[in-house]
Design an enzyme around this catalytic site. Structure first.
Site, PDB file in Angstrom:
ATOM      1  N   SER A 118       6.443   9.574  -2.354  1.00 44.50           N
ATOM      2  CA  SER A 118       7.259   9.129  -1.225  1.00 44.50           C
ATOM      3  C   SER A 118       8.107  10.274  -0.684  1.00 44.50           C
ATOM      4  O   SER A 118       8.649  10.181   0.406  1.00 44.50           O
ATOM      5  CB  SER A 118       8.160   7.967  -1.654  1.00 44.50           C
ATOM      6  OG  SER A 118       8.990   8.384  -2.718  1.00 44.50           O
ATOM      7  N   HIS A 139       1.183   6.774   1.046  1.00 44.70           N
ATOM      8  CA  HIS A 139       2.507   6.319   0.612  1.00 44.70           C
ATOM      9  C   HIS A 139       2.651   4.809   0.777  1.00 44.70           C
ATOM     10  O   HIS A 139       2.822   4.319   1.882  1.00 44.70           O
ATOM     11  CB  HIS A 139       3.596   7.078   1.411  1.00 44.70           C
ATOM     12  CG  HIS A 139       4.986   6.658   1.077  1.00 44.70           C
ATOM     13  ND1 HIS A 139       6.027   6.760   1.961  1.00 44.70           N
ATOM     14  CD2 HIS A 139       5.508   6.128  -0.052  1.00 44.70           C
ATOM     15  CE1 HIS A 139       7.135   6.306   1.394  1.00 44.70           C
ATOM     16  NE2 HIS A 139       6.845   5.912   0.177  1.00 44.70           N
ATOM     17  N   GLU A 151       1.840   4.750   4.710  1.00 48.65           N
ATOM     18  CA  GLU A 151       1.826   5.994   5.486  1.00 48.65           C
ATOM     19  C   GLU A 151       0.709   6.888   4.941  1.00 48.65           C
ATOM     20  O   GLU A 151       0.663   7.157   3.741  1.00 48.65           O
ATOM     21  CB  GLU A 151       3.164   6.749   5.328  1.00 48.65           C
ATOM     22  CG  GLU A 151       4.311   6.154   6.100  1.00 48.65           C
ATOM     23  CD  GLU A 151       5.625   6.895   5.843  1.00 48.65           C
ATOM     24  OE1 GLU A 151       6.428   7.001   6.780  1.00 48.65           O
ATOM     25  OE2 GLU A 151       5.866   7.349   4.712  1.00 48.65           O
ATOM     26  N   ASN A 189      11.039   7.209   5.410  1.00 47.10           N
ATOM     27  CA  ASN A 189      12.209   7.660   4.652  1.00 47.10           C
ATOM     28  C   ASN A 189      13.111   8.543   5.503  1.00 47.10           C
ATOM     29  O   ASN A 189      14.328   8.522   5.375  1.00 47.10           O
ATOM     30  CB  ASN A 189      11.788   8.416   3.385  1.00 47.10           C
ATOM     31  CG  ASN A 189      11.352   7.449   2.293  1.00 47.10           C
ATOM     32  OD1 ASN A 189      11.385   6.234   2.483  1.00 47.10           O
ATOM     33  ND2 ASN A 189      10.937   7.982   1.169  1.00 47.10           N
TER      34      ASN A 189
END
Lengths: 285, 302
Positions: A118, A139, A151, A189
């Site tokens: 991540s 991800h 992702e 993120n």
């Protein structure tokens, strides 16, 4: 098509992906160095499948059949016949680099090697391999069962065929994929960071109490969870290490500079939901 | 989930030792002298806020003024409004309780100043309101881009101005951020609380800081998304999808920018950058370009 999936690492993420793949009738080789972890992982999957049966979402006869799709392994060569090997080990760049180097030199070049990282760079993870074109990021987000997004991260040298194959696989698991560049924090993120880091600054600067900020973000902003509830759920240590990783990988860009509040909390053992106390107090799990 | 703190249940006002300084951090002792022995008293003005026929006067930017006018109208107020610059489109959708005013209505029970972008106009509007409205009339002024305390410094009857977060498209929510100044007596805050209650809103009292809470968070999210788009991390529409499906966002950053308006977003980020003077509030150049040209990339462009 990916019919045989290898998963390295039977922690929360590896377990959840194995569960998901087995439900889609993909044969899974689940690898971990530790047999106890493998046993626990399989028990967790069985328990989750039983829950699905109780909810009427899985026919009872499917339970045993689904479990049959998962084979636990403690030897990496057992993953040799897989079409795709998904890495879900600890977020440590050295561990991942070595693992990918090993997988790259011990599997056919047609096998896709994917990382569920991540925070780490796919290009960096692939840096010790001879075939970085087959290394890609996938991800998944926690909780894997209910989060629709994956992702797909294209490293500097990842080729188009690898990207297409992993996309097809992720879609076959019933997920939506979005392609992201290999930049710090990818998409989610990175763009979620201001929510948490501005909230921490607002708290630190005494603009409002943390409960107030959570109420404002939910009632006015429409978020299902407030930033401090979110930090408690993810874990103070995990959020801090994600923020630090974003900051280090961007070579100290001040937009990503972590705020000291989380550091103090971590040092005093206030880790959030998992330690029964973070910003809020919780009942024992 | 058990919460650690029971204080501040929804909508309640923080108790303050000094009734005049309920805005301030309870940890700090305020020794700032308060100018006048005066307070806002809506009961004594011709219109009271609970009265069925009470009139609210609104002035400021479109579409914020129309949006707030509709909220007031839907809660049984009659509304007089004045735009800084009248919108080009005909305002055919305004409810019948709303009318356009040529002058400030001195009999209004509350006046709302809703300008976030144009600081000079805001100052001008507030000074006019302060000179025309009776001393007892409350002025609620959007304090996202200029702190309420700074705004109070522009007028002579400082006790009657209270800041709040008026952000376009967030006007119908059941909660509102309110920022008192050091001049705000407790009585004024009670009236503010009652007024918002009549609009179906609870209040959350926060410190008087540029950006307040939600505008600062959302605009910084948008700013980060704008940097990500500039760096070609993903397409704007993919960023919206990713944030909604992966980040549990109610709307994507691009959808927010379209709802709030890029000029508003730019004005808030610009105010944050000036106020906090930190590089982390540096504005993505693409946002400035869009605020200047008013344009946005088309949805199907990748």
């Amino acid at each position: 098509m990916i019919n045989h999936l290898g998963i390295v690492g039977a922690g929360t993420m590896g377990t959840a992906i194995a569960h998901l793949a087995a439900l889609k009738k993909i044969s899974v080789q689940l690898y971990d160095v530790n047999e106890t972890i493998l046993r626990r992982s399989l028990e967790r999957i069985k328990a989750d499948l039983r829950k699905l049966v109780n909810l009427g979402k899985l026919p009872p006869e499917e339970l045993a059949i689904t479990i049959e799709y998962i084979r636990t392994r403690t030897s990496l060569p057992d993953l040799g016949h897989c079409d795709c090997i998904l890495e879900a080990v600890v977020e440590d760049i050295r561990v991942k680099k070595d693992l990918f180097k090993h997988l790259d030199s011990n599997t056919k070049s047609s096998v896709i090697l994917a990382s569920t990282t991540s925070t780490l760079s796919i290009t960096s993870i692939a840096s010790l391999t001879r075939n970085p074109e087959r290394i890609v990021g996938a991800h998944f987000f926690s909780p894997v069962e209910t989060t629709e997004l994956v992702e797909i991260v294209k490293g500097q040298k990842t080729n188009v065929e690898t990207v297409e194959r992993i996309k097809e696989f992720v879609i076959s698991l019933g997920k939506t994929c979005i392609l992201a560049k290999d930049t710090p924090g990818f998409i989610v993120n990175r763009i979620s960071n201001p929510l948490l880091s501005e909230a921490l600054r607002l708290l630190g600067e005494n603009v409002a109490e943390f409960e107030q900020i959570d109420r404002i973000v939910k009632a006015i902003g429409g978020f299902p969870t407030g930033p401090f509830e979110m930090i408690d759920q993810i874990g103070v240590d995990t959020v801090l290490s994600q923020m630090q990783s974003l900051y280090n990988q961007s070579f100290g860009d001040t937009r990503f500079r972590p705020y000291p509040i989380l550091q103090r909390m971590m040092e005093s053992g206030l880790l959030g939901r998992k330690s029964e106390k973070g910003f809020y107090a919780y009942e024992k799990l | 989930m058990k919460k650690t703190s029971k204080k501040n249940s929804k909508g309640s006002i923080k108790p303050a030792k000094d009734s005049r300084n309920n805005a301030q951090n309870p940890k700090e002792v305020q020794q700032e002298p308060v100018q006048q022995e005066q307070s806002v008293d809506i009961e004594k003005s011709e219109n009271t806020i609970e009265h069925n026929t009470a009139t609210i006067f609104l002035t400021g930017e479109s579409p914020l003024v129309e949006q707030y006018a509709e909220v007031c109208a839907s809660h049984h107020y009659s509304v007089k409004l004045q735009w800084n610059i009248p919108p080009q489109k005909e305002n055919k959708f305004l409810s019948p309780q709303i009318s356009i005013a040529d002058n400030i209505l001195s009999s209004a029970c509350v006046a709302l100043e809703l300008t976030n972008i144009d600081r000079d106009t805001k100052r001008n509007n507030l000074q006019k309101l302060d000179s025309i409205l009776p001393d007892t009339t409350l002025i609620l002024s959007s304090s996202i881009t200029v702190s309420a305390t700074e705004q109070a410094s522009w007028i002579s009857r400082k006790h009657r101005l209270i800041g709040f977060a008026a952000l376009p498209s967030f006007v119908e929510k059941s909660l509102v951020e309110v920022a008192p100044t050091i001049y705000s007596p407790k009585e004024t805050m009670e009236i503010v609380s009652r007024f918002f209650t009549t609009l179906g809103k609870n209040i959350e009292i926060v410190q008087d800081r540029v950006g307040l809470v939600l505008p600062r968070i959302i605009c910084q999210i948008i700013n980060e998304a704008a940097f990500a788009i500039t760096e070609d991390i993903a397409s704007p529409q993919d960023i919206d999808i990713a944030m909604k499906l992966g980040g549990r966002f109610p709307l994507g950053p691009i959808e927010w920018i379209e709802k709030i308006g890029v000029k508003q977003v730019y004005a808030i980020l610009d105010a944050l950058y000036r106020d906090l003077q930190e590089e982390r509030y540096r504005i993505a150049p693409i946002l400035k370009q869009m605020a200047l040209t008013g344009s946005w990339w088309t949805k199907d462009e990748t």
